[in-house]
Write an enzyme that holds these catalytic residues in place. Structure first.
Site, PDB file in Angstrom:
ATOM      1  N   LYS A  22       0.468  -0.955  -0.238  1.00 32.93           N
ATOM      2  CA  LYS A  22       0.079  -0.172  -0.051  1.00 32.93           C
ATOM      3  C   LYS A  22       0.867   1.368   0.344  1.00 32.93           C
ATOM      4  CE  LYS A  22      -1.362   1.163   3.852  1.00 32.93           C
ATOM      5  NZ  LYS A  22      -1.221   2.609   4.103  1.00 32.93           N
ATOM      6  N   ASN A  23       1.808   1.283   0.654  1.00 30.19           N
ATOM      7  CA  ASN A  23       2.379   2.504   1.083  1.00 30.19           C
ATOM      8  C   ASN A  23       3.466   2.725  -0.251  1.00 30.19           C
ATOM      9  OD1 ASN A  23       1.109   3.514   3.390  1.00 30.19           O
ATOM     10  ND2 ASN A  23       2.503   2.346   4.940  1.00 30.19           N
ATOM     11  N   CYS A 117      -5.041  13.136  13.593  1.00 34.85           N
ATOM     12  CA  CYS A 117      -4.845  11.728  13.276  1.00 34.85           C
ATOM     13  C   CYS A 117      -4.616  11.178  14.236  1.00 34.85           C
ATOM     14  CB  CYS A 117      -3.424  11.114  12.306  1.00 34.85           C
ATOM     15  SG  CYS A 117      -2.658   9.777  11.605  1.00 34.85           S
ATOM     16  N   ARG A 122       1.190  13.893  13.520  1.00 31.96           N
ATOM     17  CA  ARG A 122       1.375  14.153  12.019  1.00 31.96           C
ATOM     18  C   ARG A 122       1.696  15.541  11.131  1.00 31.96           C
ATOM     19  NH1 ARG A 122      -0.800   8.629  10.205  1.00 31.96           N
ATOM     20  NH2 ARG A 122       0.645   8.501   8.532  1.00 31.96           N
ATOM     21  N   ASP A 305       4.465   0.316  11.659  1.00 35.09           N
ATOM     22  CA  ASP A 305       3.205  -0.007  11.336  1.00 35.09           C
ATOM     23  C   ASP A 305       3.525  -1.663  11.906  1.00 35.09           C
ATOM     24  OD1 ASP A 305       3.309   2.068   9.908  1.00 35.09           O
ATOM     25  OD2 ASP A 305       3.404   1.008   8.358  1.00 35.09           O
ATOM     26  N   ARG A 397      -8.529  -0.225   4.897  1.00 35.26           N
ATOM     27  CA  ARG A 397      -7.291   0.352   3.725  1.00 35.26           C
ATOM     28  C   ARG A 397      -6.607   0.270   3.532  1.00 35.26           C
ATOM     29  NH1 ARG A 397      -6.694   6.394   6.912  1.00 35.26           N
ATOM     30  NH2 ARG A 397      -5.840   6.391   5.433  1.00 35.26           N
TER      31      ARG A 397
END
Ligand code: EPU
Length: 418
Positions: A22-23, A117, A122, A305, A397
């Site tokens: 994803k990233n 967030c 962030r 993560d 997501r």
């Protein structure tokens, strides 16, 4: 809103395939704005965040078409809008990396600031300072960053911290700037490297990728290309923890062992066996788990993560583990839900002390963000009775078909539509 219902206690066994990262995919999708030619991106995960990124591009005037289940064709023949609106940026902060490519291609961009967030403040100050250093005039007005730069010029940019998003944003602004840009204290994450490979394939001149200093020689124009997104190392790590927490034996196909050094090391310290297997990793857990100390750090350190997933695992280790989160200041929300399942966790500032082994018992729990939801799924796999994880949209997501993948290796997990 959909829920996941899990009946734990099954050791997961078998093979499971990874989706694209994803990233890595998100900034790569944004990079298509840098050329009027078609760009074809393969191994794109079908995720909610990817849909948001594509929606954003379509609003900018980009033609987008899925030409295969995981293959996306993007063509920014003409940019018809310069605005990344609040309603998209607030649902996905990664939209903010549209700033660099939009400005580089058209000389103008109006991008909403992301706001708060669930995992930390962030801010985007490093993105803005870097792009300003390249000669853009930037104003903050009505919650938007308004940037103008008829000509971006190469410059030396020092990042206070090696921000992934700021490195990507500045890199995409610099590829079409006049002259050379140096990004010092740049992020080294594999996802930044994948974006750089895509840009290089489009004709960009980039050196030093994967080190702390990235040098970009601006070019006049970029051309179309085809690029395949790297496998998701965070999904790989999450599945490795799934094997470990269930006392299972999973082979994670295509797991990028070279990008998972810190994760493999920590899991081995807990007593889990990990071996390379074909192109992937085999994770076998058949001994009692040991406690560990871990700190999240920028790559190649232990990834933030995967911190929530490791916390779930360490509730099952015999002894006291200590987790220190150094990247985000509020990334322990999952701990509060794990406590409700019977975990013994004490938090003080950036540190969480996890005592185990705890008997986890199924409970209704609520996901607060993407990785927190994975942590709760993992705890559910190790718990007795039924665990009901609500707010599954967080999971959508970043994990593609997670319930189907887990079912294919024996998990009793069902998605219940609202
Ligand atoms: N930071 C600043 N100023 C900035 C930018 C960042 O102070 O201008 C701070 C942040 O507040 C944070 C730290 O620097 O404390 C690191 O943030 P970074 O910019 O590196 O993170 P990001 O680019 O916003 C990406 C991933 C995150 C991942 C982090 C760290 C994407 C789309 N997101 O975020 O992924 O946690 O890097 O590795 O690439 C996730 O997938 O669950 C996720 C949150």
């Amino acid at each position: 809103m959909d829920k996941m219902i899990i009946h734990g206690g099954v050791a997961l066994k078998g093979k499971v395939a990874l989706s694209g990262s994803k990233n890595a995919a998100l900034p790569i999708i944004m990079a298509s704005v840098l050329t009027a030619d078609p760009v074809i991106i393969g191994n794109v995960p079908r995720l909610r965040d990817v849909r948001t990124a594509v929606d954003l591009l379509v609003r900018l005037g980009v033609q987008a078409r899925w030409i295969g289940e995981h293959e996306l064709e993007l063509r920014a023949r003409e940019i018809t809008s310069h605005e990344a609106p609040y309603e998209l940026v607030k649902t996905m902060r990664a939209s903010f990396v549209a700033l660099g490519p939009l400005l580089a291609r058209t000389g103008r961009a109006r991008v909403s600031t992301p706001g708060g967030c669930a995992i930390g403040a962030r801010p985007v100050n490093l993105h803005i300072a870097g792009i300003r250093a390249l000669g853009a005039r930037i104003q903050l007005r009505n919650g938007y960053v308004e940037a103008r730069a008829p000509h971006l010029c190469g410059a030396r940019v020092w990042l206070d911290s090696p921000s992934v998003g700021a490195t990507e944003n500045i890199m995409m602004a610099a590829v079409l700037a006049k002259g050379t840009t140096l990004i010092e204290n740049a992020a080294r994450e594999p996802e930044v490297q994948d974006l750089a490979r895509m840009l290089a394939a489009m004709g960009a001149r980039i050196e030093g990728v994967g080190t702390h200093v990235i040098e970009i020689g601006g070019v006049e124009r970029l051309h179309g290309t085809q690029h395949r997104v790297i496998p998701d190392r965070i999904e790989a790590g999450s599945l490795m923890v799934a094997a470990a927490i269930t006392g299972g034996d999973l082979t994670i196909e295509d797991a990028p062992a070279d990008q998972l050094g810190a994760v493999v090391e920590k899991l081995r310290e807990t007593g889990v066996e990990i071996s390379t297997h074909g192109g992937g990793l085999r994770v076998t857990a058949n001994a009692p788990l040991r406690p560990v100390e871990l700190r999240t750090l920028p790559y190649p350190g232990f990834p933030t993560d995967l911190q929530a997933q490791m916390m779930a695992l360490l509730t099952q280790s015999s002894g006291t583990s200590v987790i220190t989160e150094t990247i985000f200041e509020n990334r322990f929300m999952h701990a509060l839900e794990l406590l409700r399942m019977g975990a013994d966790i004490v938090m003080k500032g950036p540190t969480a002390v996890v005592r185990g082994p705890s008997h986890l018992s199924g409970a209704p729990v609520m996901a607060t963000d993407l990785r927190a939801s994975m942590s709760l799924i993992l705890a559910g796999l190790a718990a007795d009775n039924e665990t009901e994880v609500s707010r599954v949209y967080h999971l959508d997501r970043g994990y593609e078909a997670l319930d189907a993948k887990l079912r294919s290796v024996g998990a009793r997990i069902d998605r219940v539509p609202a």
